[in-house]
Design an enzyme around this catalytic site. Structure first.
Site: not given
Length: 686
Positions: A536, A622, A656
């Site tokens: 991320s 995501d 995600h």
């Protein structure tokens, strides 16, 4: 001028895009086919170290003990409860049999049943009314974090007609009739709080709060005593809280203190000597926060008027305070470590906080809700890099720390086989960067060893010590795991975060490179034996490091990586973008921010030079970091780099956090760790 040759990949619905991603997956499978046995070995290792049939420690709420169970062969949880028996100690949780359901058990939610027919499943929020009759829960079945809320009558087992779709995950009960939840705007920002009356049409739900400022997210909660409902509207730099008595759920929320630029505050309800008080945690007097208190009612406009309980300190970051009838619990950070302190509330009122002490150098400790307002004990979680997760009850009156459960690792895990210690690395500007190092106790540290260097460094998030089943497969193969606690994280207080964001963001990247240089210069490892990993915003770190210092690494794994930040931050309609301006800056309004972001954005700065081998993993659904960012990045690396192997792996039914279901997530982890191990083995001398 920057020309983006791969922006066409943003069209998620286009057959050409899907075909491209599937072709990349096929290519990745082909390149890694010689790792399949290693993947299977690691999957079996993970599986063998997990107690597949297990249960959590019951926690009391009302007339029931609530807990979760998992069963061997099933991917998802079972949420269960047992009635509290009249002759039972109200503070001693019942012991749940390991291989059979206890007498009187009621399964109130079965994640396996909810997941049937879906390639992805995730539970958002859940909560039961005080009487135990109604259960509300929210679910996501695509990975895009668009939740559907349902209410179940536990007396009949039937679902009510109160089905609310396309909302945020959170929910809060108020009594037996009313449920509060958050709706979202077009950019998927929770912007409003709504009140649902059980058994009435959703069209009759009432909006009780709306936040027009796109920098602010809205949340709703209640306190342990169920005295007040709280609506918090917060950005990354300021906050505002509204309250309403729980015994008046249809009343009007009132603001405790109007928001002020760059001032954050939080309130906790407490009673001291029979008098209701607000505990106020705020940063008006310094970045690391201060704890004050005042009578119930609106907070003073001038926070200097609060009575100070814990003053601001440059070396201590106050995180949270919890209140019970007879004591307070303070969570804070000092010298990179999480800590807890307890204050007993007696006739003398507020006294001093007493720090709890533990015998390991590196550990993580935190308090949970767990028990009633008037409970004589509270739940405490403890973890370290070498100690499996533990859950305790702590009794402030006596100082007793009662172990309730330690994570069991089948196969004879021995914590003495592993060691963890802290290094301090001097960054190029003189900052002292903490580094956690974990390895087998019998590893020969006099010679360079294969090493995984992990980092994140954004949003004031911390990487606290935690026993990792996944890392054991690395450690047992003679691999060192190092964690670089770089600026942008919160390990060393708010200023550590402030000096790794906005126009100081590059400190995050250079800190990581400086840590790598130290590990190499100290003979712990070599560039051929060093792999970096982050996900991320940590994936942004990986992308920037690949550009700025890629020659220190054999390979890099970037998970759901935020590698095209400038493009995303220039698109206000995307989820998260506007609130992110207080993290990265607003390049639409500030040329200096635009130029600074352009100077480090991984995608824009790919060059014609050698790169380490890179694996980028992402998920099609995501909504936090769109799949298009790593897809474009890998394509450009292939086009520009003079050396390096670049792989893209896209989960086509995930969000995600990756795939859902524990077995599928273990397989995903096994794939990634097999790739890392393979890279390190290729870098090892013959």
């Amino acid at each position: 001028m920057f020309v983006d040759d791969y922006e066409w990949l943003r069209d998620k619905e286009a057959a050409e895009t899907i075909a491209y991603l599937e072709a990349e997956n096929a290519y990745t499978d082909e390149v890694t086919k010689d790792q399949q046995q290693l993947q299977e070995d690691i999957f079996q290792e993970i599986k063998s170290r997990v107690k597949e049939t297990d249960m959590s420690v019951p926690s009391r709420d009302g007339d029931y003990w609530y807990y979760g169970r998992t069963e061997e062969g099933k991917s998802y949880f079972l949420s269960c409860r047992l009635p509290v028996l009249p002759d039972q100690d109200p503070w001693t949780p019942p012991v749940i049999p390991e291989n059979s359901a206890p007498e009187g058990e009621e399964i109130i939610l079965d994640g396996n049943m909810l997941a049937e027919g879906h390639e992805f499943f995730s539970l958002g929020g859940s909560g039961v009314t005080q009487s135990g009759r109604f259960l509300a829960y929210s679910t996501d079945t695509t990975g895009d974090e668009r939740y559907t809320l349902r209410i179940k009558d536990l007396a009949t087992g039937e679902l009510l007609e109160d089905t609310i779709e396309g909302i945020s995950s959170g929910l809060t009960w108020c009594g037996e009739e009313y449920l509060f939840y958050q709706r979202v705007d077009d950019a998927w920002r929770p912007d409003s709080v709504w009140r649902d009356k059980v058994g009435t049409p959703v069209t009759d739900d009432v909006r009780v709060f709306y936040e027009p400022d796109e920098r602010f997210w809205v949340g709703v909660s209640s306190d342990r005593m169920e005295k007040f409902l709280y609506i918090e509207s917060g950005s990354k730099l300021s906050s505002e809280i509204w309250v309403l008595e729980c015994d008046n759920p249809t009343g009007e929320f009132r603001c405790l203190r109007t928001r002020e630029a760059e001032v954050e505050y939080d309130v906790t309800y407490a009673e001291v000597g029979g008098e209701p008080r607000w505990l106020v945690l705020h940063n008006a007097h310094g970045p690391n926060f201060e704890l004050g208190e005042c009578p119930l009612g609106p907070l003073p406009d001038d926070l200097d008027d609060l009575r100070v309980l814990v003053p601001h300190r440059d070396t201590v970051r106050l995180n949270a305070v919890g209140a019970w009838a007879r004591y307070l619990v303070l969570s804070y950070r000092q010298e990179g470590a999480s800590k807890l302190a307890v204050m007993q509330l007696g006739e003398q009122g507020f006294t001093e906080f007493k720090e709890l002490e533990f015998d390991e150098e590196l550990y993580d400790v935190g308090f949970g809700t767990g028990h009633y307002w008037d409970a004589p004990c509270f739940r405490l979680s403890y973890d370290s890099f070498t100690t499996p997760a533990r859950l305790y009850d702590y009794w402030p009156a006596t100082g007793e720390l009662r172990l309730l459960k330690e994570q069991e690792i089948p196969g004879g895990y021995n914590r003495d086989d592993y060691v963890a210690h802290r290094l301090w690395v001097t960054a190029r500007d003189g900052a002292q960067v903490p580094v956690s190092v974990i390895h087998r106790a019998d590893l020969d540290m006099s010679v360079p060893n294969p090493t995984l260097l992990y980092g994140y460094g954004s949003y004031e998030s911390t990487i606290d010590p935690s026993m990792s089943i996944l890392w054991l497969s690395l450690l047992d193969r003679g691999i060192i795991v190092a964690v670089a606690h770089v600026r942008g994280g919160g390990e060393m207080g708010r200023l550590w975060y402030d000096n790794g964001k906005m126009l100081t963001k590059k400190n995050t990247f250079t800190d990581f490179i400086d840590v790598a240089d130290y590990l190499i210069s100290s003979n712990m490892t070599t560039p051929e034996l060093l792999v970096a990993q982050g996900g991320s915003a940590g994936g942004l770190l990986m992308g920037a490091v690949a550009n700025m210092g890629g020659d220190r690494f054999k390979a890099i794994h970037a998970a759901v990586p935020f590698v095209d930040p400038l493009t995303s931050i220039l698109m206000p309609a995307l989820p998260l973008t506007v609130i992110e301006w207080e993290e990265w800056g607003n390049p639409l309004e500030d040329v200096a921010v635009y130029d600074y972001m352009a100077s480090y954005s991984p995608y824009e700065n790919v060059e014609a030079k050698p790169y380490p081998n890179i694996l980028a993993s992402t998920s099609l659904n995501d909504t936090r970091v769109l799949y298009v960012e790593p897809a474009k990045w890998v394509a450009k690396l292939r086009d520009m780099a003079t050396s390096g192997d670049f792989l893209l792996k896209t989960e086509m039914s995930a969000g995600h956090g990756g795939v859902s279901g524990r077995y599928e997530s273990w397989k995903q982890a096994a794939f990634e760790h097999a790739w890392i191990i393979d890279q390190l083995q290729k870098g090892a001398p013959a």
